[in-house]
Design a protein around this motif. Sequence first.
Motif, PDB file in Angstrom:
ATOM      1  N   ALA A  83       0.822  -1.207   0.000  1.00  0.00           N
ATOM      2  CA  ALA A  83       0.000   0.000   0.000  1.00  0.00           C
ATOM      3  C   ALA A  83       0.861   1.264   0.000  1.00  0.00           C
ATOM      4  O   ALA A  83       0.421   2.321  -0.451  1.00  0.00           O
ATOM      5  N   LYS A  84       2.092   1.152   0.480  1.00  0.00           N
ATOM      6  CA  LYS A  84       2.993   2.303   0.556  1.00  0.00           C
ATOM      7  C   LYS A  84       3.942   2.401  -0.641  1.00  0.00           C
ATOM      8  O   LYS A  84       4.475   3.460  -0.918  1.00  0.00           O
ATOM      9  N   ASN A  85       4.201   1.268  -1.324  1.00  0.00           N
ATOM     10  CA  ASN A  85       5.260   1.273  -2.332  1.00  0.00           C
ATOM     11  C   ASN A  85       4.772   1.068  -3.762  1.00  0.00           C
ATOM     12  O   ASN A  85       5.564   0.771  -4.645  1.00  0.00           O
ATOM     13  N   GLY A  86       3.488   1.174  -3.974  1.00  0.00           N
ATOM     14  CA  GLY A  86       2.986   1.039  -5.329  1.00  0.00           C
ATOM     15  C   GLY A  86       2.526  -0.356  -5.687  1.00  0.00           C
ATOM     16  O   GLY A  86       2.349  -0.674  -6.856  1.00  0.00           O
ATOM     17  N   GLY A  87       2.366  -1.239  -4.713  1.00  0.00           N
ATOM     18  CA  GLY A  87       1.755  -2.522  -4.972  1.00  0.00           C
ATOM     19  C   GLY A  87       2.654  -3.736  -4.961  1.00  0.00           C
ATOM     20  O   GLY A  87       2.199  -4.834  -5.232  1.00  0.00           O
ATOM     21  N   GLY A 125      10.678   8.914  -8.835  1.00  0.00           N
ATOM     22  CA  GLY A 125       9.381   9.579  -8.875  1.00  0.00           C
ATOM     23  C   GLY A 125       9.450  11.034  -8.444  1.00  0.00           C
ATOM     24  O   GLY A 125      10.498  11.541  -8.055  1.00  0.00           O
ATOM     25  N   PRO A 126       8.303  11.711  -8.505  1.00  0.00           N
ATOM     26  CA  PRO A 126       8.259  13.134  -8.165  1.00  0.00           C
ATOM     27  C   PRO A 126       8.226  13.362  -6.649  1.00  0.00           C
ATOM     28  O   PRO A 126       7.824  12.485  -5.878  1.00  0.00           O
ATOM     29  N   GLU A 127       8.636  14.551  -6.244  1.00  0.00           N
ATOM     30  CA  GLU A 127       8.501  14.970  -4.851  1.00  0.00           C
ATOM     31  C   GLU A 127       7.012  15.091  -4.535  1.00  0.00           C
ATOM     32  O   GLU A 127       6.216  15.444  -5.402  1.00  0.00           O
ATOM     33  N   PRO A 163       4.026  15.964  -1.029  1.00  0.00           N
ATOM     34  CA  PRO A 163       3.869  16.367   0.366  1.00  0.00           C
ATOM     35  C   PRO A 163       3.283  15.221   1.203  1.00  0.00           C
ATOM     36  O   PRO A 163       2.448  14.457   0.728  1.00  0.00           O
ATOM     37  N   ASP A 164       3.738  15.106   2.437  1.00  0.00           N
ATOM     38  CA  ASP A 164       3.160  14.178   3.405  1.00  0.00           C
ATOM     39  C   ASP A 164       3.122  14.938   4.727  1.00  0.00           C
ATOM     40  O   ASP A 164       4.167  15.387   5.206  1.00  0.00           O
ATOM     41  N   ALA A 165       1.950  15.098   5.295  1.00  0.00           N
ATOM     42  CA  ALA A 165       1.756  15.886   6.517  1.00  0.00           C
ATOM     43  C   ALA A 165       2.324  17.296   6.349  1.00  0.00           C
ATOM     44  O   ALA A 165       2.864  17.878   7.282  1.00  0.00           O
ATOM     45  N   GLY A 166       2.236  17.816   5.112  1.00  0.00           N
ATOM     46  CA  GLY A 166       2.714  19.169   4.827  1.00  0.00           C
ATOM     47  C   GLY A 166       4.221  19.293   4.680  1.00  0.00           C
ATOM     48  O   GLY A 166       4.748  20.392   4.565  1.00  0.00           O
ATOM     49  N   ILE A 167       4.935  18.169   4.664  1.00  0.00           N
ATOM     50  CA  ILE A 167       6.399  18.165   4.564  1.00  0.00           C
ATOM     51  C   ILE A 167       6.792  17.531   3.232  1.00  0.00           C
ATOM     52  O   ILE A 167       6.296  16.448   2.901  1.00  0.00           O
ATOM     53  N   PRO A 168       7.681  18.171   2.440  1.00  0.00           N
ATOM     54  CA  PRO A 168       8.098  17.581   1.161  1.00  0.00           C
ATOM     55  C   PRO A 168       8.829  16.254   1.368  1.00  0.00           C
ATOM     56  O   PRO A 168       9.703  16.148   2.222  1.00  0.00           O
ATOM     57  N   HIS A 169       8.451  15.246   0.564  1.00  0.00           N
ATOM     58  CA  HIS A 169       9.028  13.903   0.628  1.00  0.00           C
ATOM     59  C   HIS A 169       9.435  13.427  -0.759  1.00  0.00           C
ATOM     60  O   HIS A 169       8.950  13.937  -1.764  1.00  0.00           O
ATOM     61  N   GLN A 170      10.271  12.404  -0.785  1.00  0.00           N
ATOM     62  CA  GLN A 170      10.723  11.766  -2.017  1.00  0.00           C
ATOM     63  C   GLN A 170      10.753  10.257  -1.789  1.00  0.00           C
ATOM     64  O   GLN A 170      11.264   9.795  -0.762  1.00  0.00           O
ATOM     65  N   ALA A 171      10.200   9.487  -2.717  1.00  0.00           N
ATOM     66  CA  ALA A 171      10.277   8.029  -2.633  1.00  0.00           C
ATOM     67  C   ALA A 171      11.703   7.579  -2.940  1.00  0.00           C
ATOM     68  O   ALA A 171      12.366   8.140  -3.808  1.00  0.00           O
ATOM     69  N   MET A 172      12.165   6.555  -2.207  1.00  0.00           N
ATOM     70  CA  MET A 172      13.501   6.006  -2.403  1.00  0.00           C
ATOM     71  C   MET A 172      13.421   4.492  -2.259  1.00  0.00           C
ATOM     72  O   MET A 172      12.530   3.966  -1.590  1.00  0.00           O
ATOM     73  N   ARG A 173      14.378   3.791  -2.878  1.00  0.00           N
ATOM     74  CA  ARG A 173      14.417   2.332  -2.790  1.00  0.00           C
ATOM     75  C   ARG A 173      15.851   1.847  -2.753  1.00  0.00           C
ATOM     76  O   ARG A 173      16.753   2.426  -3.355  1.00  0.00           O
TER      77      ARG A 173
END
Length: 155
Positions: free
Chosen positions: A71-75, A137-139, A141-151
Amino acid sequence: MTGVTIRVARDPEDLAACFAVRKDVFVAEQQVPEELEYDAYDAGAVHVLAVREDGVPLGTGRLLTGAAAAAKNGGDAGVGALGRLAVTGAARGAGVGAALVRAIEDAARACGLAAVDLHAQTHALGFYERLGYEAYGPEFPDAGIPHQAMRKALH
């Protein structure tokens, strides 16, 4: 990092210590609303705790697996989701965060996962890159804070 133990939370007291660190860092320091900080994923997560030799909690993080991770990583259920990594202000810069990430990766390997995903606050990208994570992927927001997916692939 002398005098610090990293362990999987083993009892209700450890879990309470994990939540206390998260409350200090995310809710008090970063102003994340408490109702967003704690979620349904906490119940099934592997929680990791860093404690000083006198028992003072210094940091925490969690690993989601299976459907929760997907659910968090795209399936992809074969990829774990590292999250809620928090280190107290007094312990930052001492290697606690890196040790927590390594412990979460070890837990992911023990679960047979091929990789670990995370959503990094953008100011922390360099920290995760030094540990082998790559942004994608693109930046967002999560809880109003900028985030970036990483692996990171686990070997």
